[in-house]
Write an enzyme that holds these catalytic residues in place. Structure first.
Site, short mmCIF file in Angstrom:
data_model
loop_
_atom_site.label_atom_id
_atom_site.label_comp_id
_atom_site.label_asym_id
_atom_site.label_seq_id
_atom_site.Cartn_x
_atom_site.Cartn_y
_atom_site.Cartn_z
N ILE A 129 0.84 -1.20 0.00
CA ILE A 129 0.00 0.00 0.00
C ILE A 129 0.87 1.25 0.00
CG2 ILE A 129 -1.67 1.32 1.36
CD1 ILE A 129 -2.83 -1.40 2.23
N TYR A 130 1.99 1.20 0.71
CA TYR A 130 2.94 2.32 0.70
C TYR A 130 3.47 2.58 -0.71
CZ TYR A 130 7.48 4.61 1.38
OH TYR A 130 8.57 5.44 1.29
#
Length: 222
Positions: A129-130
């Site tokens: 997600i980062y």
């Protein structure tokens, strides 16, 4: 130059502020916590309390007015949940870039991540997600009318600076010290060849000035 740095209390931002101040520039650091102001002053930066997650576009643009360049070095941090990785690393970067346009500050440098475009869109893993957040922020910055540079460092360490790097569109997944990343950004701000470039940077064997000076055009393909 007057350079505004978002995430002003971060390790890279504090190192960058000192480099810029020592070179005769005027760094301003945007911080959420007013208790961090003294640390910024010690690093040679003027602190401005402004939370990208809570401020309006107009408030952010006002904080950037009169600057010569803006650097996005903020981040939700490794202990943050998936939601804040999106609201800070993606949405905060986009909001700052759009505010730069509104404030008439064309020069914009964003600190991204090596391998940002290689994320798994189906994964709920925090690192994926980062990377998604970084990739989508970078794409939004590229689409704006800015003199942008996207710096994608490898794994960050607290080692002493070497001044030696490898710069490429794609690099191996090795590391680089935060001090060398700060030095890369400081040089980027003074190197015309870096405008419109996106590159990965890790520790290497080429002096930073030489590595950036070798850029002859956008190091990026859509």
């Amino acid at each position: 130059m007057h350079i505004v740095i978002a995430g002003g209390h971060g390790k890279i931002a504090l190192l960058l502020s000192r480099l810029l101040a020592d070179a005769g520039h005027t760094p301003t650091g945007l911080i959420r916590n007013p208790e961090h102001a003294a640390d910024l002053r010690s690093a040679g930066a003027d602190p401005v309390v402004l939370d990208l997650e809570k401020s309006t576009p107009e408030e952010i643009a006002s904080a950037l007015t009169g600057a010569n360049a803006v650097v996005f070095a903020a981040g939700a941090g490794p202990d943050s949940g998936p939601e804040r990785k999106l609201t800070v690393d993606r949405d905060g970067a986009i909001l700052l870039a759009e505010a730069s346009v509104a404030a008439g500050v064309a020069r914009f440098v964003i600190v991204s991540s090596i391998g940002a475009d290689d994320y798994d869109p189906s994964s709920t893993d925090g690192m994926q997600i980062y990377l998604k957040a970084k990739s989508e922020a970078d794409a939004a910055v590229r689409a704006l009318d800015l003199d942008w540079t996207i710096v994608r460092p490898g794994g960050l360490t607290n080692d002493a600076p070497t001044g030696l790097v490898t710069v490429a569109e794609r690099s191996d997944r090795s590391s680089i010290s935060r001090a060398d990343v700060a030095a890369v950004i400081a040089n980027v701000l003074e190197t015309v060849q870096t405008i419109g470039t996106q590159f990965e940077v890790v520790g290497g064997t080429t002096p930073i000035t030489e590595a950036l000076g070798n850029l002859s055009g956008p190091v990026h393909t859509e």
